[in-house]
Design an enzyme around this catalytic site. Sequence first.
Site, PDB file in Angstrom:
ATOM      1  CB  SER A 152      -0.900   0.036   1.388  1.00 36.32           C
ATOM      2  OG  SER A 152      -1.949   0.850   1.097  1.00 36.32           O
ATOM      3  NE  ARG A 221      -8.722   1.922  10.676  1.00 35.33           N
ATOM      4  CZ  ARG A 221      -7.593   1.646   9.861  1.00 35.33           C
ATOM      5  NH1 ARG A 221      -7.068   1.937   8.960  1.00 35.33           N
ATOM      6  NH2 ARG A 221      -7.274   0.298  10.242  1.00 35.33           N
ATOM      7  CG  ASP A 315      -6.257  -3.717  -3.787  1.00 31.68           C
ATOM      8  OD1 ASP A 315      -7.305  -3.061  -3.614  1.00 31.68           O
ATOM      9  OD2 ASP A 315      -5.151  -3.607  -3.421  1.00 31.68           O
ATOM     10  CG  HIS A 348      -5.539  -2.172   0.078  1.00 29.91           C
ATOM     11  ND1 HIS A 348      -4.545  -2.321  -1.198  1.00 29.91           N
ATOM     12  CD2 HIS A 348      -5.277  -1.515   0.791  1.00 29.91           C
ATOM     13  CE1 HIS A 348      -3.529  -1.504  -0.953  1.00 29.91           C
ATOM     14  NE2 HIS A 348      -3.826  -0.776   0.530  1.00 29.91           N
ATOM     15  CG  ASP A 349      -6.913  -4.638   5.315  1.00 28.55           C
ATOM     16  OD1 ASP A 349      -5.884  -3.547   5.038  1.00 28.55           O
ATOM     17  OD2 ASP A 349      -7.740  -4.381   6.337  1.00 28.55           O
TER      18      ASP A 349
END
Length: 490
Positions: A152, A221, A315, A348-349
């Site tokens: 990232s 967040r 992602d 993405h994580d």
Amino acid sequence: MQRGSVGISTTSTFTLATPLLLESGASLFSVQIAYETYGTLNHDKSNAILVCHALTGDAHAAGHHGDESRPGWWDGVIGPGKAFDTDKYFVICSNVLGGCKGTTGPASQNPDTGKPYGTSFPVVTIRDMVNVQKALIDHLGISQLFAVAGGSMGGMQVLQWMVSYPSMVRKAIAIAATGSSTPQQIAFNEVGRKAITADPAWCGGDYYGKEHPVKGLSLARMVAHITYLSDASMHTKFGRALQDREFRGFDFDTEFQVESYLHHQGTSFTKRFDANSYLYLTKAVDYFDLSVDDSLISGFAPTKATVLIISVTSDWLYPPYQSQEIVSALSANECDVHYCELRSQFGHDAFLIETGQLNYSISRFLDHTLVRDVMNTQVPVISEQSTIAVAARMMITQGVNHLPVLAPDQSLVGIVTSWDIANAVACGYTSLDQIMSSQVITTTGDETIEVAASRMEQHRISALPVIDQAQHVIGLISSDGLSKLIGRGP
């Protein structure tokens, strides 16, 4: 090999002795850098790997702090027997400039006022972050990194390292990243920033010592966390299940499990992160653009490293096509670039979660190491017309034990070791040709380190000059450095 933990880890700090000039033209004074290290730096300092963290990460990449049960953010791939094997490598991770975990950022004290910077802190870029990391690497006495790796925003730092300091990076691993932030990525970051600045508690960034803008930061967040997941992972994890109830309430309370999860993520985040840092770091991500004249090919032209680009199939924040654009640009520059995808539904994580795939892909990439990847290119040499006294002085001043001896055409004709110098003193020799070894065992840059190490072991020697087709010396490798990398060292 059994995989293990690095154990208890501690955070160190280093303060720059000179002002840091930023890309904006502003300067920062007395910049402090928080960092952690794992493993042991070998004698010739050729086994160092810099790990770069993502947007809300920190220097604590592996192991545990005291009694904390939560390990470092990339503990699954850093440690004995893991991808970043601390029995082989010396792993470094630092908190980025503008962060809030020990490195100078907006929550740090401004030396001019004695108060937190707040929004008087200058805007920083990914390049500024990398320049600070470069200062840390210099402080540690490391002239070249075996590898730089990150996902990232950490992957962006890796790409910046490749073009800002091409000669310092042997291998580079960029995961779930982009060469240029897209409008969609900028848009999500802007929504997060507006959530923070719209919170009355933000007070223009001057909230230290008062109520913090936790509502705005929590909302930022929550929005960001949605982009880190995927549609499939949310279906699997939550579906349409309700939280702590059997029936719909027909009101605006939190009802669905996915809602409860996002609220938890937002609330817990405010306890560990600074709102102003979030503003600055997302802006740095927005500014990230390695293209030159709208061309990534031109932007990556300085790259010398061997590169591994990894994307995640699910992602949608940094989709695979953006990683493939990086691969295409590097290939156009005739770089040695490799590409793979993490097949995952975690979005993405996945670069934090899919440790099994990461350990496999990264280990294969790091273990396929050629002599040119690890050789010392700053090699003192001596001419065959030189005297033993000159050779002895050079060994002392340069701190080396091996001196390749060159002919007038710069080709290799011999090698002198510190043992040879001692023998010359004992026997009263004065001429270099009386002590040098003329049958020199050598290697080439394209040989693997295993072959080179085996050759040293077979001939019972501790170093090999690296030569090109013209017999010119282009580097030198030592048994100390190789033994660590191939797992034979202590």
